[in-house]
Design a protein around this motif. Structure first.
Motif, mmCIF file in Angstrom:
data_model
loop_
_atom_site.group_PDB
_atom_site.id
_atom_site.type_symbol
_atom_site.label_atom_id
_atom_site.label_comp_id
_atom_site.label_asym_id
_atom_site.label_seq_id
_atom_site.Cartn_x
_atom_site.Cartn_y
_atom_site.Cartn_z
ATOM 1 N N ARG A 49 0.832 -1.201 0.000
ATOM 2 C CA ARG A 49 0.000 0.000 0.000
ATOM 3 C C ARG A 49 0.869 1.253 0.000
ATOM 4 N NH1 ARG A 49 -4.560 0.088 4.307
ATOM 5 N NH2 ARG A 49 -4.893 2.052 3.217
ATOM 6 N N ALA A 50 1.940 1.249 0.789
ATOM 7 C CA ALA A 50 2.844 2.400 0.839
ATOM 8 C C ALA A 50 3.506 2.619 -0.518
ATOM 9 C CB ALA A 50 3.898 2.192 1.918
ATOM 10 N N GLU A 52 2.279 1.732 -3.424
ATOM 11 C CA GLU A 52 1.246 2.231 -4.332
ATOM 12 C C GLU A 52 0.978 3.719 -4.088
ATOM 13 O OE1 GLU A 52 -3.175 0.950 -5.915
ATOM 14 O OE2 GLU A 52 -2.454 0.138 -4.038
ATOM 15 N N THR A 53 0.947 4.114 -2.821
ATOM 16 C CA THR A 53 0.752 5.526 -2.492
ATOM 17 C C THR A 53 1.907 6.370 -3.018
ATOM 18 O OG1 THR A 53 -0.495 4.923 -0.502
ATOM 19 C CG2 THR A 53 0.412 7.150 -0.582
ATOM 20 N N ASP A 56 1.456 6.777 -6.670
ATOM 21 C CA ASP A 56 0.392 7.750 -6.941
ATOM 22 C C ASP A 56 0.893 9.173 -6.732
ATOM 23 O OD1 ASP A 56 -1.335 5.682 -7.504
ATOM 24 O OD2 ASP A 56 -2.385 5.760 -5.569
ATOM 25 N N LEU A 57 1.625 9.392 -5.640
ATOM 26 C CA LEU A 57 2.168 10.726 -5.380
ATOM 27 C C LEU A 57 3.155 11.145 -6.462
ATOM 28 C CD1 LEU A 57 2.702 10.572 -1.524
ATOM 29 C CD2 LEU A 57 1.004 11.922 -2.757
#
Length: 134
Positions: A49-50, A52-53, A56-57
């Motif tokens: 998840r980190a 993927e974040t 995205d950022l």
């Protein structure tokens, strides 16, 4: 969902299953291994998840920079256009001033006596206005 999220979720489920099976069969070692798998799976899922974040950022930041670059170029183009327009207008005013100055000089040259009289009257009026009064 990326690979780490998927594998972490599977590992968590597998760990839960092992923990439950160990509890049913009475094997504490299997329960401990299942708990370790649950924790490791949760951590792997969190890492996914980190990641993927962060992706995205990164993508959002890249889009923001590209948008800012596009807007900056548009503003620079507008400034260039306005500056060219102002230069063109300034040249027009200069040319008009030069033309009118030449017209006045030509008219003064054609009417030398009148020009001399006007200059003398202006000098007298200036001197009279600037005199000291007692």
């Amino acid at each position: 969902m990326n690979r780490d999220q998927f594998e972490g979720g599977l590992r968590t489920l597998r760990g839960r299953g092992r923990t439950a099976l160990g509890a049913v069969t009475g094997r504490p070692r299997q329960q401990i291994d299942g708990a370790v798998d649950q924790v490791a799976g949760t951590l792997q899922h969190g890492y996914g998840r980190a990641r993927e974040t962060a992706d995205d950022l990164h993508r959002d930041g890249t889009e923001f920079v590209d948008g800012a670059r596009t807007r900056g170029r548009a503003i620079a183009g507008d400034v260039r256009d306005r500056a060219e327009d102002l230069r063109r207008r300034g040249r027009g005013y200069r040319d008009e001033a030069v033309r009118r100055g030449r017209d006045v000089a030509a008219q003064a040259d054609d009417n030398r006596g009148t020009t001399l009289l006007i200059v003398a009257a202006a000098a007298f009026a200036t001197g009279w206005l600037m005199r000291r009064t007692r």
